[in-house]
Design an enzyme around this catalytic site. Sequence first.
Site, mmCIF file in Angstrom:
data_model
loop_
_atom_site.group_PDB
_atom_site.id
_atom_site.type_symbol
_atom_site.label_atom_id
_atom_site.label_comp_id
_atom_site.label_asym_id
_atom_site.label_seq_id
_atom_site.Cartn_x
_atom_site.Cartn_y
_atom_site.Cartn_z
ATOM 1 N N PRO A 178 10.440 -31.066 17.926
ATOM 2 C CA PRO A 178 11.487 -30.628 18.857
ATOM 3 C C PRO A 178 10.925 -30.364 20.252
ATOM 4 O O PRO A 178 9.807 -29.874 20.396
ATOM 5 C CB PRO A 178 12.002 -29.325 18.242
ATOM 6 C CG PRO A 178 10.853 -28.802 17.448
ATOM 7 C CD PRO A 178 10.015 -29.978 17.024
ATOM 8 N N CYS A 180 17.325 -37.229 51.107
ATOM 9 C CA CYS A 180 18.116 -38.285 51.736
ATOM 10 C C CYS A 180 18.557 -39.332 50.716
ATOM 11 O O CYS A 180 18.112 -40.492 50.751
ATOM 12 C CB CYS A 180 17.294 -38.926 52.853
ATOM 13 S SG CYS A 180 16.619 -37.670 53.933
#
Length: 424
Positions: free
Chosen positions: A285, A353
Site C-alpha cells: 500500500p 505559466c
Amino acid sequence: MSHTAIAGAPFVAYRQNDLYLEDVKLSDLARTHGTPLFVYSKAAMLSALAAYQRGFAGRKAQICYAMKANSSLAILQVFAQAGCGFDIVSGGELSRALAAGADAKKIIFSGVGKTRAEMKQALQAGIGCFNVESEAELDVLHEVATRLGVQAPVSLRVNPNVDPKTHPYISTGLKGNKFGVAHERALVVYQHAARLSGLKVVGIDCHIGSQITETTPYLDAMDRILDLVTEIEKTGIHIHHIDFGGGLGINYNGDTPPPADALWAQLLAKLDARGYGQRQLMIEPGRSLVGNAGVCLTEVIYTKPGEQKNFCIVDAAMNDLPRPAMYEAFHQIVAVQPRAGSALTYDVVGPICESGDWLGRDRLLNVQSGDMLAVLSAGAYCMSMSSNYNTRGRPAEVLVDGAQVHLIRQRESAFDTFALESLV
Ligand SMILES: *Cc1c(COP(=O)(O)O)cnc(C)c1O
C-alpha cells in the site's frame, strides 16, 4: 466552531477558528516555516497502518510501503520503525530506503524498466524480492545475478486483467497496460524462471491500480491469482509468498473506499476458503498509508475577480502539487482561519505559466490576499511528484507528532535548483 472535524482528514480539525493538525496550529507553522509547506501527521500514518495490521492479526503478512507515494526520509523512518518493508521502483528509492533505516530483506523491487545497474545494486544490498514484469527482465536478472555469483529471489507480476474502475492513468492491471506478465503467459514464464540457475522463484504478485474504492476488483484479482498459484504449484514450483499489491483508495471528496481491515476480512475469508490463508502474504500500500495524513499550506497572493471566473492565486502550484494538473484530481481546500461573511466561487490557481496550473475549480471561499489555505489529503503523490518547473524551489516539509513539530525537509532555494548546472 470548537473541534470541528473534517471528513477525509481524520487528524485535521478546527479548534475555535483555527485549523489544527494533531495538536499543532497550522497558522503558526505557516508563519514559522513559510509557504507552500507540506505538513504530515505521524498519528494519521500510524493509524492508517494500524488498520492493515488489525486486518492481518494472526496471519503471516508483510506490509511493504510503496514509497513512491511519499519518499521523504522521515516518512520512511516512521514506517521502518513500525516494522514495514518497502516497495521500491528505482535504485534511487533503494538508496533512500536504506538511508532511512529500512531492513533490506523487507524490500521488494517493482517496475517495468529495471536496469542492470539497479539489479546489481539491489542484489548487493540483499533485497527480499524482485517483482519481475517481463520475460526479457527475467533473463537479464539471471545474467546479472549469475555474474555476481548469487541467486536473485523473484516473483512474477501477473496482470490479472481486472478493471479496478479508477482513473485510466492509474489502472495498471488491464490487458492494454505496460505492467506485468499476461495471465495466460504466466505459467510458461514461471517454468522458464524455474530453469534459470541465477533465479529463485519465491512468489507471485499483482497490482491492479490505484485509488480503488471498491472491494470487488480485489476479490476478482485474488481469484485469478489463486487459480494461477494452483496451476503453477502443480508443475512442482513452490510459491512461497503471495503479494496482492496496493491500490486502496482514500477519501478525497466523499469517496468511500472500504477500510483496510474490512477489505482484508473479506479477502482473508476467500483465502481461507481456498486453502491459502496460512501462506506468507505481502501487500504494497502507498496512498492509503499517507494520503490523508498530509496537508499543503499555501498563502493567497491575490484575488482576481473576472467576468466569467474569479481566481484565487496562491503560492503553491502544479510543481508542488501536480495531481490536479496531471489527473484532474480533486483536493479539498479550506481556510486555515476562516472569515465570517459571504463567500465567492473561485478557481484556486498557482503562479505557473500554464493554464493547467490549478489546485481546485469552482470552490466557495471567503478569502483575501495574505490568507492561508490548506489543501487536504496531500500526503500521497504530491511532494514525491514535485518538480522545479519555473525555477521554483520545492517546499519545506514538517512532521507533526502530537504537539511536537519536526522540520523534515528544508525549503529549496533558487540556488539549490541550479547548483548542479554549469556555464560553458
Ligand atoms: C504505485 C504502486 C503501489 C502503490 O499504489 P497505491 O495506490 O499508492 O497504494 C503498489 N505496487 C506497485 C507495483 C506500484 O507501482
